[in-house]
Design an enzyme around this catalytic site. Structure first.
Site, short mmCIF file in Angstrom:
data_model
loop_
_atom_site.label_atom_id
_atom_site.label_comp_id
_atom_site.label_asym_id
_atom_site.label_seq_id
_atom_site.Cartn_x
_atom_site.Cartn_y
_atom_site.Cartn_z
N CYS A 56 10.81 22.33 -4.29
CA CYS A 56 11.43 21.16 -3.69
C CYS A 56 12.93 21.39 -3.48
O CYS A 56 13.68 21.60 -4.43
CB CYS A 56 11.22 19.93 -4.58
SG CYS A 56 12.04 18.44 -3.97
N GLY A 79 4.91 -12.81 4.27
CA GLY A 79 6.07 -12.52 5.09
C GLY A 79 5.76 -11.80 6.39
O GLY A 79 4.62 -11.43 6.65
N TYR A 80 6.78 -11.59 7.20
CA TYR A 80 6.63 -10.98 8.53
C TYR A 80 5.39 -11.56 9.23
O TYR A 80 4.42 -10.84 9.48
CB TYR A 80 6.54 -9.46 8.42
CG TYR A 80 7.84 -8.80 8.08
CD1 TYR A 80 8.95 -8.95 8.91
CD2 TYR A 80 7.99 -8.02 6.94
CE1 TYR A 80 10.17 -8.34 8.62
CE2 TYR A 80 9.21 -7.41 6.64
CZ TYR A 80 10.28 -7.58 7.48
OH TYR A 80 11.47 -6.98 7.18
N GLU A 119 -4.19 -1.67 6.77
CA GLU A 119 -2.94 -1.07 7.25
C GLU A 119 -1.96 -2.12 7.77
O GLU A 119 -0.76 -1.99 7.58
CB GLU A 119 -3.23 -0.02 8.33
CG GLU A 119 -3.95 1.23 7.81
CD GLU A 119 -3.15 1.98 6.76
OE1 GLU A 119 -1.93 1.73 6.62
OE2 GLU A 119 -3.75 2.82 6.06
N ASP A 149 5.10 7.17 7.37
CA ASP A 149 5.57 5.89 6.86
C ASP A 149 6.76 6.15 5.94
O ASP A 149 7.25 7.28 5.86
CB ASP A 149 4.44 5.14 6.15
CG ASP A 149 4.12 5.74 4.79
OD1 ASP A 149 4.49 6.92 4.55
OD2 ASP A 149 3.50 5.05 3.96
N CYS A 182 6.66 10.75 -5.95
CA CYS A 182 7.99 10.95 -5.35
C CYS A 182 8.56 9.57 -4.99
O CYS A 182 8.84 9.25 -3.85
CB CYS A 182 7.86 11.84 -4.11
SG CYS A 182 9.43 12.53 -3.54
N ARG A 233 -10.38 2.34 0.32
CA ARG A 233 -10.66 3.78 0.27
C ARG A 233 -12.15 4.05 0.12
O ARG A 233 -12.57 5.22 0.09
CB ARG A 233 -9.89 4.42 -0.89
CG ARG A 233 -8.41 4.48 -0.60
CD ARG A 233 -7.63 5.30 -1.60
NE ARG A 233 -6.25 5.44 -1.14
CZ ARG A 233 -5.21 5.57 -1.93
NH1 ARG A 233 -5.37 5.60 -3.24
NH2 ARG A 233 -4.00 5.69 -1.43
N TYR A 292 2.65 4.42 13.43
CA TYR A 292 2.12 4.62 12.08
C TYR A 292 0.67 4.14 11.97
O TYR A 292 -0.22 4.87 11.52
CB TYR A 292 2.99 3.93 11.01
CG TYR A 292 2.21 3.83 9.73
CD1 TYR A 292 2.02 4.96 8.95
CD2 TYR A 292 1.55 2.65 9.38
CE1 TYR A 292 1.22 4.92 7.82
CE2 TYR A 292 0.75 2.60 8.26
CZ TYR A 292 0.59 3.73 7.49
OH TYR A 292 -0.22 3.69 6.39
#
Length: 349
Positions: free
Chosen positions: A204, A77-78, A33, A134, A188, A21, A116
DNA sequence: AAGTCGGGGCT
DNA sequence: AGCCCAGACTT
């Protein structure tokens, strides 16, 4: 105050301090990302630090070998993310002279960059008005607006993308996108969000209708396949062992493992003895064997359960293609193998 | 549209 | 042990 302003105000008060950031450099934004796809900040952060330290520029990443990149990615992973990361780094470095595409449409063409990630990099690095959707955004929007369309249906994907595109702050898309994702990640939350302190609690829809725990709606669950793995942990008198590279498609492509024999059930020692490993793996050498783990080690992937036995194969001298045991940690391996290596004390031999 | 691809965390 | 989380790609 509207949704947009409450959200960005909340963000300026509550955002975490994260290394990506503090920059507008598209290389760092893109790298962060890719690492954060399907991955939470807590797990991805140390990998991001390692990568920027090891590869400060896209040229450094492009000039690395795939094996080095996979080694640095080990445990995350992935692994197709790491292979695609390397492919795209080489493309940007050598075809585009190190300059990243600077808009959503062109970013989308990069390997490993979908809707995304293209939106995230375009908005955060280049301030383009491209709405990110996302997992956090799905959750925030489905709850706040009480949307029950399944988020992984074709209709849902289109509906949420359209809604996010209508909501995004045209003046500060970078801030808005990061605000709504951060809000989903820390306020959230999926489970037990503290709605009493939520800046959006008066409007909400899900909270009003007591639907928080049922939103977002997601379709089906994948059925899990069970597989039985027998790894041959070979050890000879010269402290060498055998590793093989997984070259075929499927899990763990291009990572290393001990020679593997897959069976259709968990094998007893007698059944293992009947396998023809002497010819197939050991170049006709004589060997003794023992079972490392009596109970199968169950390694769970999202869609496969791997019931695993590690067989210790001791022989006088392994074939030429063997490697020194002390070199073993240089190879990228799946967590299942890495955990075994850590637990098994090769020095006791 | 459905299936594949890891690993970690919570209960 | 079972359940949840979270994008890109392939089939």
């Amino acid at each position: 105050m509207d949704f947009k302003n409450k959200l960005t105000n909340w963000y300026s008060d509550n955002k975490r301090s994260l290394p990506w950031r503090n920059t507008k450099n598209p290389y760092y934004i893109w790298l962060s990302e890719i690492i954060l796809q399907q991955t939470q900040v807590k797990q991805g952060l140390p990998y991001y630090e390692d990568f920027i330290k090891q590869y400060p520029t896209v040229f450094d990443l492009a000039n690395a070998s795939e094996e080095e990149v996979l080694k640095l990615w080990q445990g995350l992973g992935y692994y197709s993310r790491a292979r695609n990361l390397h492919t795209t780094a080489k493309h940007v470095a050598f075809e585009l002279d190190g300059r990243f595409p600077n808009n959503y449409k062109d970013l989308l063409k990069l390997k490993g960059v979908g809707d995304y990630t293209a939106s995230a990099v375009a908005s955060i690095a280049f301030n383009e008005v491209a709405a990110v959707v996302d997992g956090n955004v799905y959750r925030v929007l489905s709850r706040y607006y009480g949307i029950i369309t399944p988020i992984n249906s074709t209709d849902g994907i289109k509906e949420f993308k359209k809604l996010a595109s209508n909501l995004i702050d045209k003046e500060q898309p970078a801030t808005f996108n990061q605000a709504i994702m951060e809000f989903g990640a820390t306020q959230c939350k999926p489970k037990n969000p503290n709605c009493t302190i939520c800046p959006l609690n008066e409007s909400c829809m899900a909270l009003q209708k007591n639907m928080i725990e049922f939103l977002p709606v997601k379709l089906k669950k994948t059925k899990v396949k069970t597989r039985f793995f027998n790894f041959l942990v070979c050890i000879d008198n010269n402290k060498n062992t055998l590793l093989e590279k997984r070259t075929s498609k499927g899990i763990w492509q291009n990572l290393y493992q001990f020679p593997l024999i897959e069976s259709n059930k968990s094998l007893s020692s007698e059944e293992f003895h009947l396998l023809n490993i002497k010819d197939s793996v050991l170049d006709n050498l004589n060997f003794d064997y023992s079972l490392y783990n009596i109970e199968d080690i169950v390694h769970k992937l999202s869609h496969q359960h791997l019931y695993t036995k590690f067989w210790i194969i001791e022989t006088k001298e392994l074939p030429k293609k063997s490697i020194a045991i002390k070199e073993i940690k240089k190879y990228p391996v799946p967590v299942l193998i890495s955990s075994f290596i850590d637990a098994f004390n090769f020095n006791d031999l």
